[in-house]
Design a protein around this motif. Structure first.
Motif, PDB file in Angstrom:
ATOM      1  N   ILE A 113       0.866  -1.177   0.000  1.00 48.02           N
ATOM      2  CA  ILE A 113       0.000   0.000   0.000  1.00 48.02           C
ATOM      3  C   ILE A 113       0.902   1.226   0.000  1.00 48.02           C
ATOM      4  O   ILE A 113       1.685   1.444   0.932  1.00 48.02           O
ATOM      5  N   GLY A 114       0.796   2.016  -1.067  1.00 50.52           N
ATOM      6  CA  GLY A 114       1.726   3.113  -1.277  1.00 50.52           C
ATOM      7  C   GLY A 114       1.307   4.414  -0.636  1.00 50.52           C
ATOM      8  O   GLY A 114       0.310   4.493   0.094  1.00 50.52           O
ATOM      9  N   PRO A 115       2.043   5.479  -0.923  1.00 54.36           N
ATOM     10  CA  PRO A 115       1.719   6.790  -0.365  1.00 54.36           C
ATOM     11  C   PRO A 115       0.419   7.348  -0.944  1.00 54.36           C
ATOM     12  O   PRO A 115      -0.014   6.956  -2.031  1.00 54.36           O
ATOM     13  N   ASN A 116      -0.183   8.246  -0.174  1.00 56.67           N
ATOM     14  CA  ASN A 116      -1.407   8.935  -0.601  1.00 56.67           C
ATOM     15  C   ASN A 116      -2.577   7.974  -0.837  1.00 56.67           C
ATOM     16  O   ASN A 116      -3.400   8.180  -1.720  1.00 56.67           O
ATOM     17  N   VAL A 117      -2.622   6.927  -0.031  1.00 55.44           N
ATOM     18  CA  VAL A 117      -3.738   5.985  -0.066  1.00 55.44           C
ATOM     19  C   VAL A 117      -4.514   6.110   1.240  1.00 55.44           C
ATOM     20  O   VAL A 117      -3.922   6.149   2.323  1.00 55.44           O
ATOM     21  N   GLU A 118      -5.842   6.182   1.117  1.00 54.29           N
ATOM     22  CA  GLU A 118      -6.716   6.191   2.283  1.00 54.29           C
ATOM     23  C   GLU A 118      -7.695   5.026   2.173  1.00 54.29           C
ATOM     24  O   GLU A 118      -8.288   4.814   1.114  1.00 54.29           O
ATOM     25  N   ILE A 119      -7.860   4.272   3.255  1.00 53.20           N
ATOM     26  CA  ILE A 119      -8.772   3.126   3.256  1.00 53.20           C
ATOM     27  C   ILE A 119      -9.666   3.236   4.481  1.00 53.20           C
ATOM     28  O   ILE A 119      -9.192   3.365   5.609  1.00 53.20           O
TER      29      ILE A 119
ATOM     30  N   THR B 194      -5.223   7.538  -3.978  1.00 56.59           N
ATOM     31  CA  THR B 194      -6.416   6.693  -4.034  1.00 56.59           C
ATOM     32  C   THR B 194      -7.167   6.805  -2.719  1.00 56.59           C
ATOM     33  O   THR B 194      -6.567   6.694  -1.652  1.00 56.59           O
ATOM     34  N   SER B 195      -8.474   6.997  -2.827  1.00 57.04           N
ATOM     35  CA  SER B 195      -9.348   7.029  -1.648  1.00 57.04           C
ATOM     36  C   SER B 195     -10.330   5.867  -1.740  1.00 57.04           C
ATOM     37  O   SER B 195     -11.071   5.755  -2.718  1.00 57.04           O
ATOM     38  N   ILE B 196     -10.314   5.002  -0.742  1.00 60.83           N
ATOM     39  CA  ILE B 196     -11.178   3.823  -0.699  1.00 60.83           C
ATOM     40  C   ILE B 196     -12.068   3.955   0.536  1.00 60.83           C
ATOM     41  O   ILE B 196     -11.566   4.165   1.646  1.00 60.83           O
ATOM     42  N   GLY B 197     -13.378   3.835   0.353  1.00 59.72           N
ATOM     43  CA  GLY B 197     -14.328   4.042   1.440  1.00 59.72           C
ATOM     44  C   GLY B 197     -14.392   2.889   2.417  1.00 59.72           C
ATOM     45  O   GLY B 197     -13.427   2.135   2.592  1.00 59.72           O
ATOM     46  N   GLU B 198     -15.545   2.725   3.024  1.00 60.91           N
ATOM     47  CA  GLU B 198     -15.729   1.744   4.082  1.00 60.91           C
ATOM     48  C   GLU B 198     -16.264   0.412   3.557  1.00 60.91           C
ATOM     49  O   GLU B 198     -16.971   0.361   2.554  1.00 60.91           O
ATOM     50  N   ASN B 199     -15.897  -0.648   4.268  1.00 63.91           N
ATOM     51  CA  ASN B 199     -16.453  -1.990   4.045  1.00 63.91           C
ATOM     52  C   ASN B 199     -16.231  -2.512   2.627  1.00 63.91           C
ATOM     53  O   ASN B 199     -17.094  -3.181   2.051  1.00 63.91           O
ATOM     54  N   ASN B 200     -15.084  -2.193   2.082  1.00 59.65           N
ATOM     55  CA  ASN B 200     -14.698  -2.762   0.796  1.00 59.65           C
ATOM     56  C   ASN B 200     -13.860  -4.014   1.022  1.00 59.65           C
ATOM     57  O   ASN B 200     -13.144  -4.127   2.014  1.00 59.65           O
ATOM     58  N   HIS B 201     -13.948  -4.958   0.073  1.00 63.39           N
ATOM     59  CA  HIS B 201     -13.176  -6.199   0.168  1.00 63.39           C
ATOM     60  C   HIS B 201     -12.426  -6.376  -1.146  1.00 63.39           C
ATOM     61  O   HIS B 201     -13.039  -6.570  -2.203  1.00 63.39           O
ATOM     62  N   ILE B 202     -11.107  -6.287  -1.068  1.00 65.19           N
ATOM     63  CA  ILE B 202     -10.261  -6.376  -2.257  1.00 65.19           C
ATOM     64  C   ILE B 202      -9.481  -7.682  -2.186  1.00 65.19           C
ATOM     65  O   ILE B 202      -8.723  -7.925  -1.240  1.00 65.19           O
ATOM     66  N   PHE B 203      -9.654  -8.507  -3.201  1.00 65.44           N
ATOM     67  CA  PHE B 203      -9.072  -9.844  -3.183  1.00 65.44           C
ATOM     68  C   PHE B 203      -7.678  -9.864  -3.819  1.00 65.44           C
ATOM     69  O   PHE B 203      -7.242  -8.912  -4.461  1.00 65.44           O
ATOM     70  N   GLN B 204      -7.024 -11.001  -3.657  1.00 59.30           N
ATOM     71  CA  GLN B 204      -5.621 -11.155  -4.000  1.00 59.30           C
ATOM     72  C   GLN B 204      -5.318 -10.869  -5.470  1.00 59.30           C
ATOM     73  O   GLN B 204      -6.131 -11.084  -6.340  1.00 59.30           O
ATOM     74  N   PHE B 205      -4.117 -10.348  -5.660  1.00 58.14           N
ATOM     75  CA  PHE B 205      -3.536 -10.083  -6.981  1.00 58.14           C
ATOM     76  C   PHE B 205      -4.219  -8.943  -7.735  1.00 58.14           C
ATOM     77  O   PHE B 205      -3.994  -8.764  -8.932  1.00 58.14           O
TER      78      PHE B 205
END
Length: 256
Positions: free
Chosen positions: A26-32, A48-59
């Protein structure tokens, strides 16, 4: 919550309960946001801005810069809403300054394995992109649209709300709201009756939308003529406004 084998830039902002699997980066300027899960071997780059309750799978690779030759490293971003499921091997690129400088994913979407979302694209809410569907740059997908497996969407195309594309559709023009398409090149076949039923559309609304479809595709009218009649029909059935708006916003012409 965060596996010690993950690599997280110190400037990244993760809510306290975010889970990150091994070997993810997870790089700089990322919000989860809170409640999100990042499985193993995921790469997330910013801004990158990622909101709540997201599920990101492998690869999956989320927030990478675009390979578009116009892109020269300008600061652009990716914004992802809440409650999205991003399955294995999905790629989502940031925007370009030639458009909005932003790629946007809404809420409650399912992106199945190996889906690609190109730069500056907009995916609405409650959409399903089935395995290997691919959006070129600047594509707009309306709410509740479903793209079948291996659907290919040309740059600048718009897929209207509640539209449905069959497996292997190759889309080079805009797909109006409510319409089902298939083929290479894609052709309009019918309205998305089953999908609309599941979302609570009444028999009267379905009848009006089906009548509108036949008006557009079976009467041999120019689009301007069809829109004039549809505007009158929408007085009695406001559900048609969604279809009318998608037709009026078309810039590439609609699939036939």
């Amino acid at each position: 919550m965060i596996d010690p084998r993950a690599v997280i830039d110190p400037t990244a902002k993760l809510a306290a309960d975010v889970q990150v699997g091994p070997f993810s980066v997870i790089g700089p300027n990322v919000e989860i946001g809170a409640g999100s899960i990042v499985e193993s071997h995921v790469v997330i780059k910013g801004p990158t801005s990622i909101g709540e309750n997201n599920h990101i799978f492998q690869f999956s690779t989320v927030g990478e810069s675009t390979p578009d030759l116009k892109y020269k490293g300008e600061p652009t971003r990716l914004v992802i809403g809440n409650n999205n499921v991003i399955r294995e091997g999905v790629t989502i690129h940031r925007g370009t300054v030639q458009d909005r400088s932003e790629t946007t994913i809404g809420d409650d979407n399912l992106l199945m394995a190996y889906v690609h979302v190109g730069h500056d694209s907009i995916v609405g809410n409650n959409c399903v992109l089935v395995n290997n569907a691919a959006l070129a740059g600047h594509v707009h997908i309306g709410d509740w649209a479903i793209l079948g497996g291996y659907t290919l969407v040309h740059q600048f195309c718009k897929i209207g709300a509640h539209a449905f594309t069959a497996m292997g559709s190759a889309i080079g023009k805009d797909v109006p709201a409510f319409v089902t398409v298939s083929g290479n090149p894609a052709e309009a076949k019918s309205i998305n009756t089953e999908g609309l039923r599941r979302r609570g559309y009444t028999k009267d609304q379905l009848a009006a939308i089906n009548k509108a479809f036949k008006l557009i595709y079976r009467r041999g009218l120019r689009l301007e003529e069809a829109l004039s009649i549809l505007s009158e029909m929408a007085i009695a059935e406001p559900a048609l406004i969604t279809l009318i708006d998608s037709l009026r916003s078309s810039e590439r012409g609609i699939v036939r």
